[in-house]
Design a protein around this motif. Structure first.
Motif, PDB file in Angstrom:
ATOM      1  N   LEU A  77       0.846  -1.444   0.012  1.00 47.94           N
ATOM      2  CA  LEU A  77       0.119   0.135   0.290  1.00 47.94           C
ATOM      3  C   LEU A  77       0.918   1.213   0.066  1.00 47.94           C
ATOM      4  N   GLU A  78       0.089   2.305  -0.196  1.00 47.99           N
ATOM      5  CA  GLU A  78       0.797   3.592   0.007  1.00 47.99           C
ATOM      6  C   GLU A  78      -0.305   4.439   0.577  1.00 47.99           C
ATOM      7  N   LEU A  79      -0.023   4.881   1.777  1.00 52.41           N
ATOM      8  CA  LEU A  79      -0.992   5.781   2.389  1.00 52.41           C
ATOM      9  C   LEU A  79      -1.138   7.186   1.994  1.00 52.41           C
ATOM     10  N   ILE A  80      -2.055   7.643   1.576  1.00 62.24           N
ATOM     11  CA  ILE A  80      -2.233   8.981   0.841  1.00 62.24           C
ATOM     12  C   ILE A  80      -3.596   9.961   1.614  1.00 62.24           C
ATOM     13  N   GLU A  81      -3.277  11.247   1.450  1.00 61.48           N
ATOM     14  CA  GLU A  81      -4.248  11.974   2.069  1.00 61.48           C
ATOM     15  C   GLU A  81      -5.741  11.751   1.552  1.00 61.48           C
ATOM     16  N   GLN A  82      -5.864  11.761   0.390  1.00 57.80           N
ATOM     17  CA  GLN A  82      -7.078  11.523  -0.030  1.00 57.80           C
ATOM     18  C   GLN A  82      -6.928  11.103  -1.685  1.00 57.80           C
ATOM     19  N   LYS A  83      -8.037  10.368  -2.312  1.00 56.86           N
ATOM     20  CA  LYS A  83      -7.731  10.122  -3.355  1.00 56.86           C
ATOM     21  C   LYS A  83      -8.193  11.194  -4.383  1.00 56.86           C
ATOM     22  N   VAL A  84      -7.369  11.442  -5.538  1.00 52.03           N
ATOM     23  CA  VAL A  84      -7.705  12.546  -6.291  1.00 52.03           C
ATOM     24  C   VAL A  84      -7.815  12.196  -7.787  1.00 52.03           C
ATOM     25  N   GLY A  85      -7.940  11.049  -8.016  1.00 47.80           N
ATOM     26  CA  GLY A  85      -8.231  10.576  -9.582  1.00 47.80           C
ATOM     27  C   GLY A  85      -8.533   9.001  -9.855  1.00 47.80           C
ATOM     28  N   ILE A  86      -7.591   8.496 -10.530  1.00 43.49           N
ATOM     29  CA  ILE A  86      -7.625   7.039 -11.124  1.00 43.49           C
ATOM     30  C   ILE A  86      -6.914   6.071 -10.231  1.00 43.49           C
ATOM     31  N   GLU A  87      -6.709   6.332  -8.887  1.00 44.15           N
ATOM     32  CA  GLU A  87      -5.643   5.555  -8.028  1.00 44.15           C
ATOM     33  C   GLU A  87      -6.668   4.271  -8.012  1.00 44.15           C
ATOM     34  N   SER A  88      -7.947   4.240  -7.600  1.00 41.03           N
ATOM     35  CA  SER A  88      -8.632   2.963  -7.491  1.00 41.03           C
ATOM     36  C   SER A  88      -8.470   2.026  -8.987  1.00 41.03           C
ATOM     37  N   SER A  89      -8.802   2.625  -9.999  1.00 40.88           N
ATOM     38  CA  SER A  89      -8.993   1.918 -11.369  1.00 40.88           C
ATOM     39  C   SER A  89      -7.405   1.432 -11.576  1.00 40.88           C
ATOM     40  N   VAL A  90      -6.280   2.161 -11.289  1.00 38.34           N
ATOM     41  CA  VAL A  90      -4.981   1.751 -11.585  1.00 38.34           C
ATOM     42  C   VAL A  90      -4.696   0.584 -10.805  1.00 38.34           C
ATOM     43  N   ALA A  91      -5.237   0.372  -9.467  1.00 37.63           N
ATOM     44  CA  ALA A  91      -4.881  -0.586  -8.351  1.00 37.63           C
ATOM     45  C   ALA A  91      -5.836  -1.611  -8.914  1.00 37.63           C
ATOM     46  N   ASP A  92      -7.002  -1.770  -9.320  1.00 39.69           N
ATOM     47  CA  ASP A  92      -7.705  -2.673  -9.895  1.00 39.69           C
ATOM     48  C   ASP A  92      -7.366  -3.182 -10.973  1.00 39.69           C
ATOM     49  N   SER A  93      -6.865  -2.424 -12.030  1.00 36.01           N
ATOM     50  CA  SER A  93      -6.132  -2.849 -13.504  1.00 36.01           C
ATOM     51  C   SER A  93      -4.820  -3.708 -13.008  1.00 36.01           C
ATOM     52  N   PHE A  94      -4.068  -3.216 -12.489  1.00 38.37           N
ATOM     53  CA  PHE A  94      -2.565  -3.833 -12.139  1.00 38.37           C
ATOM     54  C   PHE A  94      -2.296  -4.624 -11.118  1.00 38.37           C
ATOM     55  N   GLY A  95      -3.308  -4.458  -9.876  1.00 44.56           N
ATOM     56  CA  GLY A  95      -3.219  -5.192  -8.777  1.00 44.56           C
ATOM     57  C   GLY A  95      -1.862  -4.931  -7.906  1.00 44.56           C
ATOM     58  N   ASP A  96      -1.273  -3.918  -8.214  1.00 45.45           N
ATOM     59  CA  ASP A  96       0.270  -3.960  -7.572  1.00 45.45           C
ATOM     60  C   ASP A  96      -0.081  -3.077  -6.305  1.00 45.45           C
ATOM     61  N   LEU A  97       0.003  -1.926  -6.352  1.00 47.28           N
ATOM     62  CA  LEU A  97      -0.144  -0.988  -5.299  1.00 47.28           C
ATOM     63  C   LEU A  97      -1.678  -0.476  -4.903  1.00 47.28           C
ATOM     64  N   ILE A  98      -1.917  -0.648  -3.785  1.00 47.77           N
ATOM     65  CA  ILE A  98      -3.552  -0.294  -3.233  1.00 47.77           C
ATOM     66  C   ILE A  98      -3.176   1.143  -2.586  1.00 47.77           C
ATOM     67  N   TYR A  99      -4.012   2.208  -3.063  1.00 47.12           N
ATOM     68  CA  TYR A  99      -4.095   3.437  -2.347  1.00 47.12           C
ATOM     69  C   TYR A  99      -4.809   3.378  -1.139  1.00 47.12           C
ATOM     70  N   VAL A 100      -4.510   3.825  -0.076  1.00 49.27           N
ATOM     71  CA  VAL A 100      -5.191   3.699   1.006  1.00 49.27           C
ATOM     72  C   VAL A 100      -5.400   5.187   1.717  1.00 49.27           C
ATOM     73  N   SER A 101      -6.509   5.773   1.795  1.00 46.60           N
ATOM     74  CA  SER A 101      -6.448   7.023   2.169  1.00 46.60           C
ATOM     75  C   SER A 101      -6.455   7.200   3.713  1.00 46.60           C
ATOM     76  N   GLN A 102      -5.954   8.247   4.325  1.00 44.70           N
ATOM     77  CA  GLN A 102      -5.639   8.271   5.786  1.00 44.70           C
ATOM     78  C   GLN A 102      -7.084   8.543   6.443  1.00 44.70           C
ATOM     79  N   GLU A 103      -8.303   8.918   5.411  1.00 44.32           N
ATOM     80  CA  GLU A 103      -9.345   9.176   5.783  1.00 44.32           C
ATOM     81  C   GLU A 103     -10.300   7.919   6.088  1.00 44.32           C
ATOM     82  N   SER A 104      -9.651   6.720   5.577  1.00 48.12           N
ATOM     83  CA  SER A 104     -10.636   5.527   5.385  1.00 48.12           C
ATOM     84  C   SER A 104     -10.281   4.850   6.804  1.00 48.12           C
ATOM     85  N   HIS A 105     -11.071   3.986   7.192  1.00 45.24           N
ATOM     86  CA  HIS A 105     -11.152   3.168   8.404  1.00 45.24           C
ATOM     87  C   HIS A 105      -9.443   2.649   8.613  1.00 45.24           C
TER      88      HIS A 105
END
Length: 178
Positions: A101-129
């Motif tokens: 994972l990479e801990l990010i402040e918030q999602k700003v774009g296509i982070e989720s679709s990139v993670a879904d497509s390539f399955g490598d790095l997931i972007y976890v927002s600091q606002e998520s549980h």
């Protein structure tokens, strides 16, 4: 707003993709019958125009984000911080989960679709549980967070491997009790 170097790259890729798509849409419009007074544009012309307007709006939004955001690097700490890129092994009461994972402040774009497509790095927002539970945690620390409804997840970080710019990976493990 703070964005990571990876997010900055994703935004630049998204911007370039939108620009190319917009150019393709403009080039594909039929110019055999030019629009003039008294002609009715087809519904595909409206759809094309709408797509171009949406692309322009998103490109403007990306430009604003890039111009006003602070770019944060992967921190060199022993705890999970904003911008950390890490392999995290978490022991839950009945399971062990592995997150790249990479801990990010918030999602700003296509982070989720990139993670879904390539399955490598997931972007976890600091606002998520999960992101809020992992923020500032180090090896061996226990945490809990609310999942759905009243269900609480309790876990402990048992292994951390940080990706470090320029020096490779730093691996941290819990000491075993003797």
């Amino acid at each position: 707003m703070k964005i990571t170097v990876h997010q900055q790259k994703l935004l630049l890729i998204e911007k370039e993709t939108l620009s190319l798509m917009k150019d393709d849409l403009r080039d594909s419009r039929s110019y055999e019958k030019p629009l003039g007074f008294g002609t009715n544009p087809s519904s595909s012309d409206y759809g094309m125009a709408y797509s171009i307007i949406r692309s322009n709006n998103r490109i403007e939004q990306i430009n604003r984000i890039l111009a006003t955001s602070e770019i944060i690097e992967n921190p060199n700490t022993r705890t999970i911080q904003l911008g950390s890129v890490a392999d995290v092994m978490v022991k839950y009461s009945d399971d062990v989960e592995f997150y790249h994972l990479e801990l990010i402040e918030q999602k700003v774009g296509i982070e989720s679709s990139v993670a879904d497509s390539f399955g490598d790095l997931i972007y976890v927002s600091q606002e998520s549980h999960l992101g809020a539970a992992l923020l500032n945690k180090e090896i061996g620390e226990k945490f809990e967070f609310n999942m759905t409804g009243d269900i609480k997840a309790k876990g402990q970080i048992v292994s951390l491997t940080f990706e470090r710019n320029g020096i490779g990976k730093t691996r941290l493990r819990m000491k075993r009790d003797k």
